[in-house]
Write a protein that holds these residues in place. Structure first.
Motif, PDB file in Angstrom:
ATOM      1  N   TRP A   1       0.813  -1.212   0.000  1.00 47.18           N
ATOM      2  CA  TRP A   1       0.000   0.000   0.000  1.00 47.18           C
ATOM      3  C   TRP A   1       0.849   1.267   0.000  1.00 47.18           C
ATOM      4  O   TRP A   1       0.329   2.353  -0.237  1.00 47.18           O
ATOM      5  CB  TRP A   1      -0.916   0.012   1.223  1.00 47.18           C
ATOM      6  CG  TRP A   1      -1.944  -1.063   1.218  1.00 47.18           C
ATOM      7  CD1 TRP A   1      -1.754  -2.388   1.490  1.00 47.18           C
ATOM      8  CD2 TRP A   1      -3.334  -0.932   0.925  1.00 47.18           C
ATOM      9  NE1 TRP A   1      -2.938  -3.086   1.388  1.00 47.18           N
ATOM     10  CE2 TRP A   1      -3.922  -2.208   1.042  1.00 47.18           C
ATOM     11  CE3 TRP A   1      -4.148   0.150   0.586  1.00 47.18           C
ATOM     12  CZ2 TRP A   1      -5.269  -2.440   0.823  1.00 47.18           C
ATOM     13  CZ3 TRP A   1      -5.492  -0.069   0.366  1.00 47.18           C
ATOM     14  CH2 TRP A   1      -6.049  -1.341   0.479  1.00 47.18           C
ATOM     15  N   ASP A   2       2.163   1.135   0.268  1.00 44.03           N
ATOM     16  CA  ASP A   2       2.994   2.322   0.444  1.00 44.03           C
ATOM     17  C   ASP A   2       2.961   3.237  -0.766  1.00 44.03           C
ATOM     18  O   ASP A   2       2.870   4.461  -0.635  1.00 44.03           O
ATOM     19  CB  ASP A   2       4.441   1.912   0.740  1.00 44.03           C
ATOM     20  CG  ASP A   2       4.597   1.307   2.118  1.00 44.03           C
ATOM     21  OD1 ASP A   2       3.657   1.434   2.928  1.00 44.03           O
ATOM     22  OD2 ASP A   2       5.657   0.710   2.392  1.00 44.03           O
ATOM     23  N   ILE A   3       3.040   2.653  -1.961  1.00 41.73           N
ATOM     24  CA  ILE A   3       3.053   3.490  -3.164  1.00 41.73           C
ATOM     25  C   ILE A   3       1.759   4.299  -3.293  1.00 41.73           C
ATOM     26  O   ILE A   3       1.765   5.437  -3.753  1.00 41.73           O
ATOM     27  CB  ILE A   3       3.279   2.638  -4.434  1.00 41.73           C
ATOM     28  CG1 ILE A   3       3.459   3.539  -5.655  1.00 41.73           C
ATOM     29  CG2 ILE A   3       2.156   1.637  -4.641  1.00 41.73           C
ATOM     30  CD1 ILE A   3       3.816   2.789  -6.926  1.00 41.73           C
ATOM     31  N   TYR A   4       0.642   3.727  -2.870  1.00 42.75           N
ATOM     32  CA  TYR A   4      -0.635   4.412  -3.006  1.00 42.75           C
ATOM     33  C   TYR A   4      -0.773   5.568  -2.016  1.00 42.75           C
ATOM     34  O   TYR A   4      -1.396   6.586  -2.325  1.00 42.75           O
ATOM     35  CB  TYR A   4      -1.793   3.427  -2.792  1.00 42.75           C
ATOM     36  CG  TYR A   4      -1.708   2.191  -3.640  1.00 42.75           C
ATOM     37  CD1 TYR A   4      -1.335   2.258  -4.970  1.00 42.75           C
ATOM     38  CD2 TYR A   4      -1.999   0.935  -3.100  1.00 42.75           C
ATOM     39  CE1 TYR A   4      -1.246   1.115  -5.748  1.00 42.75           C
ATOM     40  CE2 TYR A   4      -1.916  -0.214  -3.870  1.00 42.75           C
ATOM     41  CZ  TYR A   4      -1.537  -0.121  -5.193  1.00 42.75           C
ATOM     42  OH  TYR A   4      -1.451  -1.248  -5.964  1.00 42.75           O
ATOM     43  N   PHE A   5      -0.184   5.412  -0.836  1.00 40.84           N
ATOM     44  CA  PHE A   5      -0.291   6.463   0.183  1.00 40.84           C
ATOM     45  C   PHE A   5       0.850   7.478   0.090  1.00 40.84           C
ATOM     46  O   PHE A   5       0.638   8.673   0.330  1.00 40.84           O
ATOM     47  CB  PHE A   5      -0.291   5.835   1.580  1.00 40.84           C
ATOM     48  CG  PHE A   5      -1.530   5.058   1.910  1.00 40.84           C
ATOM     49  CD1 PHE A   5      -2.775   5.662   1.904  1.00 40.84           C
ATOM     50  CD2 PHE A   5      -1.460   3.713   2.226  1.00 40.84           C
ATOM     51  CE1 PHE A   5      -3.917   4.955   2.205  1.00 40.84           C
ATOM     52  CE2 PHE A   5      -2.601   2.984   2.535  1.00 40.84           C
ATOM     53  CZ  PHE A   5      -3.839   3.608   2.524  1.00 40.84           C
TER      54      PHE A   5
END
Length: 209
Positions: A106-110
């Motif tokens: 999820w890091d890339i999305y946040f």
């Protein structure tokens, strides 16, 4: 004030790139004594915008994907008390105490940031995007436009926000196909609704502004 437990799977369907779901890896670890976080929602949104509270519940009994727990937090607004017995299902669990190896996905999305026109957020659509060289760490360099903005609108920095790219992917995730394209590049949506790369984009004029 009446309340209910939100279904996190339904929330994730609405915002698949910004609403985190615990993976099966951590859900399968749950046992009595563990803490899980649930979303307690008011049936009616208050005048000040209050809608829900996320609170921890200790599991005291479980049967497959159904649970009985004890509320650990004292609600700020909802008519509940710490220690209240809560019945819930796996579909209500929005977080756990366990480290989730899937969370890194999820890091890339946040963490990846994009510049977004206010018109995109108002219309819920975007039809033009370009990638300049990033200005700082976590800046992707992407600017997202609806395609309907007038020059006066574009000249006012107040009409733009820096947001997580997940917000844009919630609207249309087809851009994942080219989101890693290096600067300088520009894309526009065609009459069929598909994005294509603008090969002759006037970068000299854009960069001289």
């Amino acid at each position: 004030m009446a309340w209910y437990l939100e279904n996190v799977y339904e929330r994730n369907k609405e915002s698949p790139y910004t609403f985190y779901l615990p993976s099966s890896h951590v859900l399968e670890k749950l046992k009595a004594g563990d803490l899980v976080k649930l979303i307690f929602a008011a049936e009616e949104v208050a005048e000040d915008g209050f809608h829900a509270e996320r609170m921890w519940v200790e599991i005291i009994q479980m049967n497959g994907e159904t649970f009985i727990g004890k509320l650990e937090n004292q609600p700020c607004r909802l008519p509940l008390e710490a220690g209240t017995e809560i019945s819930f299902g796996v579909e209500n669990i929005c977080d756990t105490e366990y480290e989730d190896p899937a969370a890194s996905d999820w890091d890339i999305y946040f963490d990846t940031k994009v510049i977004v026109s206010r018109d995109v957020l108002e219309k819920g659509e975007f039809n033009f995007m370009l990638r300049d060289d990033p200005a700082e760490e976590m800046d992707s360099g992407w600017s997202i436009l609806s395609g309907y903005e007038e020059d006066e609108f574009l000249s006012d920095p107040e009409n733009f926000q820096v947001l997580a790219i997940g917000v844009i992917l919630n609207i249309d995730d087809s851009i994942l196909a080219f989101i890693e394209e290096p600067p300088l590049c520009a894309y526009e949506r065609d009459d069929r609704g598909d994005f294509y790369q603008i090969e002759d984009y006037d970068w000299d004029s854009y960069l001289s502004k």
